[in-house]
Design a protein around this motif. Sequence first.
Motif, PDB file in Angstrom:
ATOM      1  N   LEU A 185       0.828  -1.201   0.000  1.00  0.00           N
ATOM      2  CA  LEU A 185       0.000   0.000   0.000  1.00  0.00           C
ATOM      3  C   LEU A 185       0.868   1.258   0.000  1.00  0.00           C
ATOM      4  N   ALA A 186       1.920   1.262   0.802  1.00  0.00           N
ATOM      5  CA  ALA A 186       2.805   2.429   0.862  1.00  0.00           C
ATOM      6  C   ALA A 186       3.431   2.699  -0.506  1.00  0.00           C
ATOM      7  N   ALA A 187       3.813   1.648  -1.218  1.00  0.00           N
ATOM      8  CA  ALA A 187       4.393   1.822  -2.552  1.00  0.00           C
ATOM      9  C   ALA A 187       3.361   2.430  -3.503  1.00  0.00           C
ATOM     10  N   GLU A 188       2.125   1.943  -3.430  1.00  0.00           N
ATOM     11  CA  GLU A 188       1.065   2.462  -4.285  1.00  0.00           C
ATOM     12  C   GLU A 188       0.759   3.923  -3.956  1.00  0.00           C
ATOM     13  N   ILE A 189       0.651   4.216  -2.677  1.00  0.00           N
ATOM     14  CA  ILE A 189       0.394   5.598  -2.259  1.00  0.00           C
ATOM     15  C   ILE A 189       1.555   6.495  -2.671  1.00  0.00           C
ATOM     16  N   GLY A 190       2.763   5.991  -2.505  1.00  0.00           N
ATOM     17  CA  GLY A 190       3.940   6.759  -2.906  1.00  0.00           C
ATOM     18  C   GLY A 190       3.919   7.091  -4.387  1.00  0.00           C
ATOM     19  N   ARG A 191       3.567   6.100  -5.213  1.00  0.00           N
ATOM     20  CA  ARG A 191       3.494   6.339  -6.664  1.00  0.00           C
ATOM     21  C   ARG A 191       2.408   7.364  -6.991  1.00  0.00           C
ATOM     22  N   ASP A 192       1.235   7.222  -6.374  1.00  0.00           N
ATOM     23  CA  ASP A 192       0.142   8.176  -6.628  1.00  0.00           C
ATOM     24  C   ASP A 192       0.532   9.589  -6.212  1.00  0.00           C
ATOM     25  N   ILE A 223       5.385  18.637 -14.463  1.00  0.00           N
ATOM     26  CA  ILE A 223       6.012  17.511 -15.167  1.00  0.00           C
ATOM     27  C   ILE A 223       4.929  16.479 -15.461  1.00  0.00           C
ATOM     28  N   ALA A 224       4.672  16.253 -16.741  1.00  0.00           N
ATOM     29  CA  ALA A 224       3.631  15.310 -17.151  1.00  0.00           C
ATOM     30  C   ALA A 224       4.078  13.874 -16.895  1.00  0.00           C
ATOM     31  N   GLU A 225       3.085  12.994 -16.748  1.00  0.00           N
ATOM     32  CA  GLU A 225       3.386  11.580 -16.523  1.00  0.00           C
ATOM     33  C   GLU A 225       4.193  11.059 -17.707  1.00  0.00           C
ATOM     34  N   GLY A 226       5.252  10.353 -17.431  1.00  0.00           N
ATOM     35  CA  GLY A 226       6.142   9.824 -18.457  1.00  0.00           C
ATOM     36  C   GLY A 226       7.341  10.710 -18.711  1.00  0.00           C
ATOM     37  N   GLU A 227       7.314  11.940 -18.202  1.00  0.00           N
ATOM     38  CA  GLU A 227       8.426  12.867 -18.408  1.00  0.00           C
ATOM     39  C   GLU A 227       9.376  12.929 -17.217  1.00  0.00           C
ATOM     40  N   GLU A 228       9.066  12.152 -16.168  1.00  0.00           N
ATOM     41  CA  GLU A 228       9.921  12.207 -14.983  1.00  0.00           C
ATOM     42  C   GLU A 228      11.308  11.658 -15.309  1.00  0.00           C
ATOM     43  N   THR A 229      12.290  12.171 -14.626  1.00  0.00           N
ATOM     44  CA  THR A 229      13.672  11.771 -14.870  1.00  0.00           C
ATOM     45  C   THR A 229      14.033  10.561 -14.012  1.00  0.00           C
ATOM     46  N   LYS A 230      15.137   9.951 -14.345  1.00  0.00           N
ATOM     47  CA  LYS A 230      15.632   8.821 -13.556  1.00  0.00           C
ATOM     48  C   LYS A 230      15.919   9.268 -12.125  1.00  0.00           C
ATOM     49  N   GLN A 249      14.278   7.677  -8.822  1.00  0.00           N
ATOM     50  CA  GLN A 249      15.111   7.135  -7.749  1.00  0.00           C
ATOM     51  C   GLN A 249      14.685   7.690  -6.394  1.00  0.00           C
ATOM     52  N   VAL A 250      14.273   8.941  -6.351  1.00  0.00           N
ATOM     53  CA  VAL A 250      13.768   9.529  -5.103  1.00  0.00           C
ATOM     54  C   VAL A 250      12.563   8.730  -4.616  1.00  0.00           C
ATOM     55  N   LEU A 251      11.658   8.389  -5.529  1.00  0.00           N
ATOM     56  CA  LEU A 251      10.485   7.605  -5.166  1.00  0.00           C
ATOM     57  C   LEU A 251      10.884   6.213  -4.677  1.00  0.00           C
ATOM     58  N   VAL A 252      11.792   5.573  -5.375  1.00  0.00           N
ATOM     59  CA  VAL A 252      12.246   4.234  -4.974  1.00  0.00           C
ATOM     60  C   VAL A 252      12.830   4.276  -3.561  1.00  0.00           C
ATOM     61  N   GLU A 253      13.660   5.258  -3.290  1.00  0.00           N
ATOM     62  CA  GLU A 253      14.282   5.377  -1.963  1.00  0.00           C
ATOM     63  C   GLU A 253      13.239   5.649  -0.882  1.00  0.00           C
ATOM     64  N   PHE A 254      12.249   6.467  -1.190  1.00  0.00           N
ATOM     65  CA  PHE A 254      11.175   6.723  -0.239  1.00  0.00           C
ATOM     66  C   PHE A 254      10.436   5.430   0.084  1.00  0.00           C
TER      67      PHE A 254
END
Length: 169
Positions: A50-57, A68-75, A79-84
């Motif tokens: 759930l935390a991963a899903e909420i984090g992505r949303d 920044i439109a969806e699909g335009e985010e940078t690596k 990575q910030v999201l992955v670390e969170f």
Amino acid sequence: MKKILVFFALVLSTHVHADEASRQAKIAQIVEAQGLHQMLQEQLDQSKALAAEIGRDTFRKMLLEIGIAEGEETKALEQVLVEFNERCAVMFSAKELVAMWSAFYGKDLSEADLDKILAYYKSPTGKKDVRAAQIAMVEFSKAMNAEGQKRLNESIEQLISDLKTAIAK
């Protein structure tokens, strides 16, 4: 006389320590019989997803808000999201939660009470109770997580609106 008092103090403290060790052993057996570790681990696993899903949303909403439109985010942003998500996933282990719970359990129970509780959990009815609680916990966690996500999303929407209002002033 001092030696006798010291001797009795040592005997008394040894007895108190033995009583506490016996209580902790019984509590550990109750925890095992209740299946508490398994239930907590299942809940942690669901919470991690759930935390991963909420984090992505939340990540997508924040990116949209900063243009920044969806699909335009940078690596780097990904990575910030992955670390969170990784930080959120390891806040507690089931072992830590069981240890915390065990420290508080049964403070007002006698050894005889603990013996009766343990006997119940080892009985056929107690085992059925544990299984019913495990099944209920899975469904309860799913329902609670779904409602929690809905409420969190509403709160995030309100936060974004409030931030926009505060910036516009």
